[in-house]
Every structure is written in structure tokens, then in C-alpha cells.
Design an enzyme around this catalytic site. Structure first.
Site, PDB file in Angstrom:
ATOM      1  N   HIS A  40      62.929  18.395  39.087  1.00  0.00           N
ATOM      2  CA  HIS A  40      63.996  18.202  38.102  1.00  0.00           C
ATOM      3  C   HIS A  40      64.591  16.800  38.185  1.00  0.00           C
ATOM      4  O   HIS A  40      65.516  16.470  37.443  1.00  0.00           O
ATOM      5  CB  HIS A  40      65.105  19.240  38.285  1.00  0.00           C
ATOM      6  CG  HIS A  40      64.676  20.639  37.981  1.00  0.00           C
ATOM      7  ND1 HIS A  40      64.135  21.477  38.934  1.00  0.00           N
ATOM      8  CD2 HIS A  40      64.681  21.351  36.823  1.00  0.00           C
ATOM      9  CE1 HIS A  40      63.846  22.649  38.378  1.00  0.00           C
ATOM     10  NE2 HIS A  40      64.159  22.592  37.097  1.00  0.00           N
TER      11      HIS A  40
ATOM     12  N   GLU B 274      58.320  20.150  34.051  1.00  0.00           N
ATOM     13  CA  GLU B 274      59.732  20.073  33.663  1.00  0.00           C
ATOM     14  C   GLU B 274      59.926  19.195  32.425  1.00  0.00           C
ATOM     15  O   GLU B 274      60.689  19.527  31.516  1.00  0.00           O
ATOM     16  CB  GLU B 274      60.556  19.501  34.824  1.00  0.00           C
ATOM     17  CG  GLU B 274      61.072  20.553  35.749  1.00  0.00           C
ATOM     18  CD  GLU B 274      61.869  21.588  34.985  1.00  0.00           C
ATOM     19  OE1 GLU B 274      62.841  21.221  34.300  1.00  0.00           O
ATOM     20  OE2 GLU B 274      61.512  22.768  35.058  1.00  0.00           O
TER      21      GLU B 274
ATOM     22  N   HIS C  28      58.194  26.713  29.322  1.00  0.00           N
ATOM     23  CA  HIS C  28      57.550  26.956  30.627  1.00  0.00           C
ATOM     24  C   HIS C  28      56.442  28.014  30.485  1.00  0.00           C
ATOM     25  O   HIS C  28      55.396  27.927  31.143  1.00  0.00           O
ATOM     26  CB  HIS C  28      58.563  27.425  31.665  1.00  0.00           C
ATOM     27  CG  HIS C  28      59.320  26.314  32.334  1.00  0.00           C
ATOM     28  ND1 HIS C  28      58.694  25.217  32.885  1.00  0.00           N
ATOM     29  CD2 HIS C  28      60.650  26.123  32.551  1.00  0.00           C
ATOM     30  CE1 HIS C  28      59.604  24.393  33.413  1.00  0.00           C
ATOM     31  NE2 HIS C  28      60.804  24.929  33.219  1.00  0.00           N
TER      32      HIS C  28
ATOM     33  N   ASP D  43      68.229  24.231  23.019  1.00  0.00           N
ATOM     34  CA  ASP D  43      67.317  23.417  23.837  1.00  0.00           C
ATOM     35  C   ASP D  43      67.046  24.057  25.201  1.00  0.00           C
ATOM     36  O   ASP D  43      65.955  23.882  25.759  1.00  0.00           O
ATOM     37  CB  ASP D  43      67.763  21.954  23.942  1.00  0.00           C
ATOM     38  CG  ASP D  43      69.184  21.772  24.440  1.00  0.00           C
ATOM     39  OD1 ASP D  43      69.767  22.719  25.004  1.00  0.00           O
ATOM     40  OD2 ASP D  43      69.718  20.648  24.253  1.00  0.00           O
TER      41      ASP D  43
ATOM     42  N   TYR E 270      53.740  23.596  39.759  1.00  0.00           N
ATOM     43  CA  TYR E 270      55.178  23.308  39.791  1.00  0.00           C
ATOM     44  C   TYR E 270      55.574  22.608  41.084  1.00  0.00           C
ATOM     45  O   TYR E 270      56.434  23.085  41.832  1.00  0.00           O
ATOM     46  CB  TYR E 270      55.962  24.602  39.588  1.00  0.00           C
ATOM     47  CG  TYR E 270      57.338  24.405  39.016  1.00  0.00           C
ATOM     48  CD1 TYR E 270      57.519  23.888  37.743  1.00  0.00           C
ATOM     49  CD2 TYR E 270      58.475  24.744  39.748  1.00  0.00           C
ATOM     50  CE1 TYR E 270      58.785  23.711  37.209  1.00  0.00           C
ATOM     51  CE2 TYR E 270      59.753  24.580  39.231  1.00  0.00           C
ATOM     52  CZ  TYR E 270      59.888  24.058  37.955  1.00  0.00           C
ATOM     53  OH  TYR E 270      61.157  23.885  37.429  1.00  0.00           O
TER      54      TYR E 270
ATOM     55  N   ASP F 275      77.455  49.714  15.688  1.00  0.00           N
ATOM     56  CA  ASP F 275      77.587  49.553  14.232  1.00  0.00           C
ATOM     57  C   ASP F 275      76.820  48.355  13.662  1.00  0.00           C
ATOM     58  O   ASP F 275      77.047  47.960  12.522  1.00  0.00           O
ATOM     59  CB  ASP F 275      79.069  49.486  13.829  1.00  0.00           C
ATOM     60  CG  ASP F 275      79.757  48.243  14.361  1.00  0.00           C
ATOM     61  OD1 ASP F 275      79.091  47.412  15.029  1.00  0.00           O
ATOM     62  OD2 ASP F 275      80.969  48.090  14.112  1.00  0.00           O
TER      63      ASP F 275
ATOM     64  N   HIS G  27      63.447  25.135  26.376  1.00  0.00           N
ATOM     65  CA  HIS G  27      62.963  24.677  27.684  1.00  0.00           C
ATOM     66  C   HIS G  27      62.319  25.843  28.450  1.00  0.00           C
ATOM     67  O   HIS G  27      61.197  25.724  28.945  1.00  0.00           O
ATOM     68  CB  HIS G  27      64.124  24.083  28.490  1.00  0.00           C
ATOM     69  CG  HIS G  27      63.777  23.659  29.882  1.00  0.00           C
ATOM     70  ND1 HIS G  27      63.739  22.339  30.276  1.00  0.00           N
ATOM     71  CD2 HIS G  27      63.460  24.378  30.989  1.00  0.00           C
ATOM     72  CE1 HIS G  27      63.396  22.270  31.553  1.00  0.00           C
ATOM     73  NE2 HIS G  27      63.228  23.500  32.013  1.00  0.00           N
ATOM     74  N   GLU G  28      63.035  26.964  28.511  1.00  0.00           N
ATOM     75  CA  GLU G  28      62.525  28.096  29.303  1.00  0.00           C
ATOM     76  C   GLU G  28      61.267  28.699  28.683  1.00  0.00           C
ATOM     77  O   GLU G  28      60.294  28.974  29.391  1.00  0.00           O
ATOM     78  CB  GLU G  28      63.610  29.158  29.478  1.00  0.00           C
ATOM     79  CG  GLU G  28      64.880  28.678  30.171  1.00  0.00           C
ATOM     80  CD  GLU G  28      64.653  27.923  31.472  1.00  0.00           C
ATOM     81  OE1 GLU G  28      63.594  28.083  32.099  1.00  0.00           O
ATOM     82  OE2 GLU G  28      65.547  27.132  31.849  1.00  0.00           O
TER      83      GLU G  28
ATOM     84  N   ASP H 246      63.481  20.944  45.917  1.00  0.00           N
ATOM     85  CA  ASP H 246      63.180  21.145  44.491  1.00  0.00           C
ATOM     86  C   ASP H 246      61.690  20.907  44.201  1.00  0.00           C
ATOM     87  O   ASP H 246      61.347  20.231  43.216  1.00  0.00           O
ATOM     88  CB  ASP H 246      64.092  20.248  43.643  1.00  0.00           C
ATOM     89  CG  ASP H 246      63.971  20.518  42.144  1.00  0.00           C
ATOM     90  OD1 ASP H 246      63.662  21.663  41.762  1.00  0.00           O
ATOM     91  OD2 ASP H 246      64.192  19.562  41.363  1.00  0.00           O
TER      92      ASP H 246
HETATM   93  N1  ASN Z   1      66.483  26.144  34.831  1.00  0.00           N
HETATM   94  C1  ASN Z   1      65.446  25.787  35.762  1.00  0.00           C
HETATM   95  C2  ASN Z   1      64.216  25.398  34.981  1.00  0.00           C
HETATM   96  O1  ASN Z   1      63.854  26.036  34.035  1.00  0.00           O
HETATM   97  C3  ASN Z   1      65.129  26.875  36.672  1.00  0.00           C
HETATM   98  C4  ASN Z   1      64.101  26.446  37.616  1.00  0.00           C
HETATM   99  O2  ASN Z   1      64.328  25.614  38.461  1.00  0.00           O
HETATM  100  N2  ASN Z   1      62.891  26.973  37.494  1.00  0.00           N
HETATM  101  O3  ASN Z   1      63.596  24.450  35.361  1.00  0.00           O
HETATM  102 ZN    ZN Z   2      62.508  24.020  33.800  1.00  0.00          ZN
HETATM  103 CA    CA Z   3      70.081  18.849  22.866  1.00  0.00          CA
END
Ligand code: ASN
Ligand code: ZN
Ligand code: CA
Ligand code: CA
Length: 304
Positions: free
Chosen positions: A229, A169, A149, A141, A160, A62, A145-146, A224
Site C-alpha cells: 500500500h 494495489e 481485487h 472508488d 500480493y 417496506d 478498488h475492492e 504490509d
Molecule cells: N483495504 C485494503 C485493500 O483492499 C485491505 C487490504 O489490505 N487487503 O487493499
Molecule cells: Zn487493496
Molecule cells: Ca475518488
């Protein structure tokens, strides 16, 4: 009734009411926004707690996307539209590829999934486990962020790993702050629903969440991708110092020009300093107050 663009409504992850650009076809309404000046669309799908992408279209009978479970779907499409508008209105960038590409999101990915990501083609959001995170598309945010990328992938292409990865990042966190103006935190709207005031990361005080804010404390690790990160705290602090000194509208112009003109896949922190200085010199002149503020910011985090 003919197929086409419509206006619906819904509630986001945090229970906030919003108007939505939806699409009607064959008796069903879709989170499918065709109103932007792009060749593609902004669409959202659901993985229905499985891990198969892209999943099925998020639909409603709907045009009122008001079920609690639809909050993640609603916000993924709504905030993707906000990020599209920001890049278009601020930099005249038409989607992440600057060629109007479709922006696709899939929500309800896996079960209790405490993360979100860009997979090279689309954005993907977990629902969180309800303790560490609620559905991650509920934060502008995080969405910024995504999707940033994707912009980085199509521009600087920062590898990366190690310092270039930490810059990648940091660029995503920095544009997250440019979009979600008013704080220097990332993820606060969806992080730890039972604890207020905290966040995933802080640009003004990276050590609050375990990140270095100076080269003296750079973390050498193989996990990582070389601590992308973690070490992002160093350029994040430089970004905070630049924003707080020059204001958001000057800082975002400098960062966008550095990202799209000067940074490259192998750029390290020192190259980032040089890229931002080159961008500031183009926009405001060598030795301008803006140029000097960039130099001061990187001096303060120990990057020459
Ligand atoms: N949330 C993480 C980022 O966007 C996922 C990753 O490690 N790629 O950095
Ligand atoms: Zn990221
Ligand atoms: Ca924020
Ligand atoms: Ca919290």
C-alpha cells in the site's frame, strides 16, 4: 403477492437518495439485485458488528431502506451494481470471473473497523470508527478498488507481495479512479468526515499521503507484504500521468488489456511498463502517441 424483483429506495452513507433493485419474498424485501445480465446476483448481507461471514441478508419490511444504519447496506449493493455495469459496458466483462458470478458484500463487519477487503470470495466493509472513516461502502472508488481485487485475482493474478503486490494495489486504485471519474483521489468520500479535501491516497501526488512517486524512493520493508500500500504510489503516479495525458477512455482500454492479456502473478514494475506498452501497441500501434505517452509516464517514475 408473488416473489420476485421489485424497485425500492433508500439513502446512502452520505444521505443521498437512490432507487434500488430489490427482491421481495415472503413479506420481506432484500438488497438482492437480479436485474443484471448475469447468472448470479448482486446481494448484500450484514455481519451486525460481529466478524462472522457472510452474515444475514440485509432486509427491510417496506422496501424503503431509509434508516441511517442501512446506509452502508444500501451503498454496498448500489455501488457493486455500478462497478458491475462499468466492467460490462466498458469491457463486456460479465462480473469479476467473466462468467456472471454472484457479487456478495457484507457490511457492518466487526466494530469501529477502519477497512474493507476482498477475502477471495466476497467483499467486506467496516463501519469505521467515525473519526478516521465512516462506513466504507459509501465510496464508489473504495467499492471499485475492492471488486477490482477480484478481477485481478481472476486475470493477472498478481502475487500480493513486493512489486507484484504493489501493482495489484495500484490496479485497484487505478480502476477506482476510472469508475469514480472526476478526481485522482481514493477514499475521499468516506475518509476523515471532520476534515474536507483529504483522501486515503492520491494518484496525482502520492507523497501527499506518504507514498513514493519514483523508484528513487521505493520503500524496502517487510510490513504490509513488502509495502504494497506504500509502493503502489509509483505505478499510481504512472497511471495518473497516462490518464491525464491520454484521457480516461484511452487509458482504461490500455490498462484493461494489460491486466487481462499481459500481466502475470510475478510481474514487477518493469514488466508492468512492458505490458502496458504491449497493450498500447496492440490498440494504437508501436510508436503511436498513446504508446509514447505510456513510455513517458513510466520514464517519469524511474521505471525502464
Ligand atoms: N483495504 C485494503 C485493500 O483492499 C485491505 C487490504 O489490505 N487487503 O487493499
Ligand atoms: Zn487493496
Ligand atoms: Ca475518488
Ligand atoms: Ca476527509
Amino acid at each position: 403477492v408473488a416473489d420476485g424483483a421489485t424497485t425500492g429506495s433508500g439513502y446512502g452513507v452520505l444521505g443521498d437518495y437512490k432507487t434500488l433493485n430489490t427482491y421481495y419474498s415472503n413479506g420481506t424485501y432484500y438488497l438482492y439485485d437480479v436485474t443484471k445480465p448475469m447468472s448470479g446476483v448482486i446481494e448484500t448481507r450484514t455481519a451486525q458488528s460481529r466478524s462472522v461471514l457472510p452474515g444475514n441478508y440485509s432486509v427491510d419490511a417496506d422496501n424503503k431502506f431509509n434508516a441511517v444504519s442501512q446506509g452502508a447496506d444500501v451503498d454496498a449493493n448500489y455501488y457493486a451494481g455500478k462497478v458491475y455495469d462499468y466492467y460490462k459496458n466498458t469491457f463486456n466483462r460479465n462480473s469479476f470471473d467473466n462468467n456472471g458470478a454472484t457479487i456478495r458484500s457484507t457490511v457492518h463487519y466487526s466494530r469501529n473497523y477502519n477497512n474493507a477487503f476482498w477475502n477471495g470470495s466476497q467483499m467486506v466493509y467496516g463501519d469505521g470508527d467515525g473519526v478516521t472513516f465512516i462506513p466504507l461502502s459509501g465510496a464508489l472508488d473504495v467499492v471499485a478498488h475492492e471488486l477490482t481485487h477480484a478481477v485481478t485475482e481472476r486475470t493477472a493474478g498478481l502475487d500480493y507481495v513486493d512489486q507484484s503486490g504493489a501493482l495489484n494495489e495500484s490496479i485497484s486504485d487505478t480502476f477506482g479512479v476510472f469508475l469514480d471519474k472526476g478526481d485522482y483521489l481514493v477514499g475521499e468520500d468516506v475518509y476523515t468526515p471532520n476534515k474536507s479535501g483529504d483522501a486515503l491516497r492520491s494518484l496525482s501526488n502520492p507523497p501527499l499521503y506518504g507514498q513514493p512517486d519514483n523508484m528513487n524512493n521505493y520503500v524496502y520493508t517487510t510490513s504490509d507484504n513488502g509495502g504494497v500500500h506504500t509502493n503502489s504510489g509509483i505505478p499510481n503516479k504512472a497511471a495518473y500521468l497516462t490518464m491525464s495525458s491520454l484521457g480516461m477512455s484511452v487509458a482504461e482500454k490500455i490498462y484493461y488489456r494489460a491486466l487481462t492479456v499481459y500481466l502475470n502473478p510475478q510481474s514487477n514494475f518493469s514488466d508492468a511498463r512492458a505490458s502496458l506498452l504491449a497493450a498500447a501497441a496492440d490498440l494504437y500501434g508501436t510508436g503511436s502517441t498513446q504508446y509514447n505517452a505510456v513510455a513517458s509516464a513510466w520514464n517519469q517514475v524511474g521505471v525502464q
